[in-house]
Design a protein around this motif. Structure first.
Motif, PDB file in Angstrom:
ATOM      1  N   GLU A  45       0.845  -1.194   0.000  1.00 14.19           N
ATOM      2  CA  GLU A  45       0.000   0.000   0.000  1.00 14.19           C
ATOM      3  C   GLU A  45       0.879   1.242   0.000  1.00 14.19           C
ATOM      4  O   GLU A  45       1.913   1.273   0.643  1.00 14.19           O
ATOM      5  CB  GLU A  45      -0.908  -0.001   1.221  1.00 14.19           C
ATOM      6  N   MET A  46       0.434   2.230  -0.748  1.00 14.97           N
ATOM      7  CA  MET A  46       1.189   3.475  -0.817  1.00 14.97           C
ATOM      8  C   MET A  46       0.245   4.646  -0.582  1.00 14.97           C
ATOM      9  O   MET A  46      -0.929   4.576  -0.941  1.00 14.97           O
ATOM     10  CB  MET A  46       1.890   3.592  -2.163  1.00 14.97           C
ATOM     11  N   PRO A  47       0.759   5.710   0.009  1.00 12.40           N
ATOM     12  CA  PRO A  47      -0.066   6.897   0.188  1.00 12.40           C
ATOM     13  C   PRO A  47      -0.329   7.564  -1.159  1.00 12.40           C
ATOM     14  O   PRO A  47       0.491   7.448  -2.082  1.00 12.40           O
ATOM     15  CB  PRO A  47       0.759   7.792   1.109  1.00 12.40           C
ATOM     16  N   PRO A  48      -1.450   8.261  -1.291  1.00 10.85           N
ATOM     17  CA  PRO A  48      -1.787   8.933  -2.547  1.00 10.85           C
ATOM     18  C   PRO A  48      -0.716   9.914  -3.033  1.00 10.85           C
ATOM     19  O   PRO A  48      -0.604  10.157  -4.226  1.00 10.85           O
ATOM     20  CB  PRO A  48      -3.095   9.658  -2.236  1.00 10.85           C
ATOM     21  N   ALA A  49       0.081  10.436  -2.130  1.00 11.27           N
ATOM     22  CA  ALA A  49       1.144  11.358  -2.530  1.00 11.27           C
ATOM     23  C   ALA A  49       2.298  10.644  -3.228  1.00 11.27           C
ATOM     24  O   ALA A  49       3.146  11.279  -3.839  1.00 11.27           O
ATOM     25  CB  ALA A  49       1.680  12.108  -1.308  1.00 11.27           C
ATOM     26  N   HIS A  50       2.318   9.311  -3.153  1.00  9.26           N
ATOM     27  CA  HIS A  50       3.403   8.533  -3.746  1.00  9.26           C
ATOM     28  C   HIS A  50       3.021   7.885  -5.064  1.00  9.26           C
ATOM     29  O   HIS A  50       3.760   7.041  -5.576  1.00  9.26           O
ATOM     30  CB  HIS A  50       3.871   7.448  -2.770  1.00  9.26           C
ATOM     31  N   PHE A  51       1.868   8.252  -5.617  1.00  9.04           N
ATOM     32  CA  PHE A  51       1.423   7.698  -6.895  1.00  9.04           C
ATOM     33  C   PHE A  51       0.907   8.839  -7.754  1.00  9.04           C
ATOM     34  O   PHE A  51       0.092   9.640  -7.302  1.00  9.04           O
ATOM     35  CB  PHE A  51       0.322   6.655  -6.677  1.00  9.04           C
ATOM     36  N   ALA A  52       1.391   8.908  -8.985  1.00  8.67           N
ATOM     37  CA  ALA A  52       1.011  10.022  -9.852  1.00  8.67           C
ATOM     38  C   ALA A  52       0.523   9.513 -11.198  1.00  8.67           C
ATOM     39  O   ALA A  52       0.940   8.459 -11.668  1.00  8.67           O
ATOM     40  CB  ALA A  52       2.194  10.958 -10.050  1.00  8.67           C
ATOM     41  N   VAL A  53      -0.370  10.292 -11.795  1.00  9.65           N
ATOM     42  CA  VAL A  53      -0.870  10.033 -13.136  1.00  9.65           C
ATOM     43  C   VAL A  53      -0.783  11.348 -13.898  1.00  9.65           C
ATOM     44  O   VAL A  53      -1.252  12.383 -13.412  1.00  9.65           O
ATOM     45  CB  VAL A  53      -2.334   9.534 -13.111  1.00  9.65           C
ATOM     46  N   GLY A  54      -0.173  11.315 -15.048  1.00 11.06           N
ATOM     47  CA  GLY A  54      -0.096  12.528 -15.869  1.00 11.06           C
ATOM     48  C   GLY A  54       0.647  13.675 -15.215  1.00 11.06           C
ATOM     49  O   GLY A  54       0.310  14.839 -15.431  1.00 11.06           O
ATOM     50  N   GLY A  55       1.640  13.365 -14.398  1.00  7.46           N
ATOM     51  CA  GLY A  55       2.452  14.415 -13.787  1.00  7.46           C
ATOM     52  C   GLY A  55       1.880  15.027 -12.531  1.00  7.46           C
ATOM     53  O   GLY A  55       2.378  16.034 -12.045  1.00  7.46           O
ATOM     54  N   GLN A  56       0.823  14.413 -11.972  1.00  9.64           N
ATOM     55  CA  GLN A  56       0.213  14.955 -10.752  1.00  9.64           C
ATOM     56  C   GLN A  56      -0.105  13.801  -9.812  1.00  9.64           C
ATOM     57  O   GLN A  56      -0.675  12.793 -10.228  1.00  9.64           O
ATOM     58  CB  GLN A  56      -1.065  15.721 -11.092  1.00  9.64           C
ATOM     59  N   SER A  57       0.272  13.961  -8.538  1.00  8.66           N
ATOM     60  CA  SER A  57      -0.016  12.901  -7.583  1.00  8.66           C
ATOM     61  C   SER A  57      -1.527  12.784  -7.360  1.00  8.66           C
ATOM     62  O   SER A  57      -2.280  13.752  -7.558  1.00  8.66           O
ATOM     63  CB  SER A  57       0.681  13.160  -6.245  1.00  8.66           C
ATOM     64  N   VAL A  58      -1.924  11.617  -6.969  1.00 13.59           N
ATOM     65  CA  VAL A  58      -3.339  11.390  -6.677  1.00 13.59           C
ATOM     66  C   VAL A  58      -3.777  12.290  -5.523  1.00 13.59           C
ATOM     67  O   VAL A  58      -4.887  12.816  -5.526  1.00 13.59           O
ATOM     68  CB  VAL A  58      -3.589   9.896  -6.364  1.00 13.59           C
ATOM     69  N   ALA A  59      -2.891  12.519  -4.562  1.00 10.79           N
ATOM     70  CA  ALA A  59      -3.217  13.398  -3.432  1.00 10.79           C
ATOM     71  C   ALA A  59      -3.450  14.828  -3.910  1.00 10.79           C
ATOM     72  O   ALA A  59      -4.408  15.487  -3.480  1.00 10.79           O
ATOM     73  CB  ALA A  59      -2.102  13.365  -2.393  1.00 10.79           C
ATOM     74  N   ALA A  60      -2.588  15.319  -4.784  1.00  6.42           N
ATOM     75  CA  ALA A  60      -2.742  16.679  -5.298  1.00  6.42           C
ATOM     76  C   ALA A  60      -4.021  16.809  -6.107  1.00  6.42           C
ATOM     77  O   ALA A  60      -4.748  17.813  -6.019  1.00  6.42           O
ATOM     78  CB  ALA A  60      -1.539  17.071  -6.146  1.00  6.42           C
ATOM     79  N   LYS A  61      -4.335  15.787  -6.911  1.00  3.75           N
ATOM     80  CA  LYS A  61      -5.558  15.804  -7.721  1.00  3.75           C
ATOM     81  C   LYS A  61      -6.799  15.821  -6.812  1.00  3.75           C
ATOM     82  O   LYS A  61      -7.736  16.562  -7.066  1.00  3.75           O
ATOM     83  CB  LYS A  61      -5.582  14.580  -8.641  1.00  3.75           C
ATOM     84  N   ALA A  62      -6.766  15.029  -5.742  1.00  3.47           N
ATOM     85  CA  ALA A  62      -7.893  15.008  -4.807  1.00  3.47           C
ATOM     86  C   ALA A  62      -8.064  16.367  -4.143  1.00  3.47           C
ATOM     87  O   ALA A  62      -9.184  16.868  -3.993  1.00  3.47           O
ATOM     88  CB  ALA A  62      -7.688  13.920  -3.760  1.00  3.47           C
ATOM     89  N   ALA A  63      -6.952  16.987  -3.733  1.00  4.76           N
ATOM     90  CA  ALA A  63      -7.024  18.314  -3.118  1.00  4.76           C
ATOM     91  C   ALA A  63      -7.555  19.334  -4.093  1.00  4.76           C
ATOM     92  O   ALA A  63      -8.364  20.202  -3.731  1.00  4.76           O
ATOM     93  CB  ALA A  63      -5.633  18.725  -2.618  1.00  4.76           C
ATOM     94  N   GLU A  64      -7.128  19.232  -5.336  1.00 10.48           N
ATOM     95  CA  GLU A  64      -7.620  20.144  -6.376  1.00 10.48           C
ATOM     96  C   GLU A  64      -9.123  19.994  -6.590  1.00 10.48           C
ATOM     97  O   GLU A  64      -9.847  20.975  -6.721  1.00 10.48           O
ATOM     98  CB  GLU A  64      -6.865  19.841  -7.677  1.00 10.48           C
ATOM     99  N   ASN A  65      -9.579  18.765  -6.589  1.00  8.04           N
ATOM    100  CA  ASN A  65     -11.009  18.500  -6.789  1.00  8.04           C
ATOM    101  C   ASN A  65     -11.865  18.976  -5.616  1.00  8.04           C
ATOM    102  O   ASN A  65     -13.023  19.346  -5.800  1.00  8.04           O
ATOM    103  CB  ASN A  65     -11.248  17.017  -7.048  1.00  8.04           C
ATOM    104  N   MET A  66     -11.291  18.976  -4.405  1.00  9.70           N
ATOM    105  CA  MET A  66     -12.033  19.431  -3.237  1.00  9.70           C
ATOM    106  C   MET A  66     -12.251  20.939  -3.263  1.00  9.70           C
ATOM    107  O   MET A  66     -13.212  21.437  -2.699  1.00  9.70           O
ATOM    108  CB  MET A  66     -11.316  19.019  -1.955  1.00  9.70           C
ATOM    109  N   LYS A  67     -11.363  21.680  -3.945  1.00  8.96           N
ATOM    110  CA  LYS A  67     -11.482  23.129  -4.025  1.00  8.96           C
ATOM    111  C   LYS A  67     -12.587  23.550  -5.000  1.00  8.96           C
ATOM    112  O   LYS A  67     -13.042  24.668  -4.958  1.00  8.96           O
ATOM    113  CB  LYS A  67     -10.157  23.741  -4.474  1.00  8.96           C
ATOM    114  N   LYS A  68     -12.957  22.646  -5.868  1.00  7.78           N
ATOM    115  CA  LYS A  68     -13.961  22.976  -6.895  1.00  7.78           C
ATOM    116  C   LYS A  68     -15.348  22.965  -6.349  1.00  7.78           C
ATOM    117  O   LYS A  68     -15.758  22.392  -5.452  1.00  7.78           O
ATOM    118  CB  LYS A  68     -13.884  21.994  -8.064  1.00  7.78           C
TER     119      LYS A  68
END
Length: 68
Positions: A45-68
């Motif tokens: 298991e890995m934290p979302p900050a340690h997995f990226a798709v298209g140059g963005q970590s899953v954690a960053a993408k989730a944070a971005e989506n929460m701001k919307k």
């Protein structure tokens, strides 16, 4: 001895991981004819900050989506 390694994002409940382990074990038995006791499953298991798709970590993408 089949060794099956799976990388997952952390956060799934233990019951889901147990189902995956059982399903992978059965798949190895059915497809390879491997004895049940010889099948090894490794879940990593890995934290979302340690997995990226298209140059963005899953954690960053989730944070971005929460701001919307």
């Amino acid at each position: 001895m089949p060794i099956i390694e799976v990388n997952l994002l952390e956060g799934r409940p233990p019951e889901a991981k147990e189902r995956l382990i059982k399903a992978l074990t059965e798949a190895a038995i059915q497809s390879l004819g491997a004895p049940r006791e010889s099948v090894r499953i490794i879940l990593r298991e890995m934290p979302p900050a340690h997995f990226a798709v298209g140059g963005q970590s899953v954690a960053a993408k989730a944070a971005e989506n929460m701001k919307k």
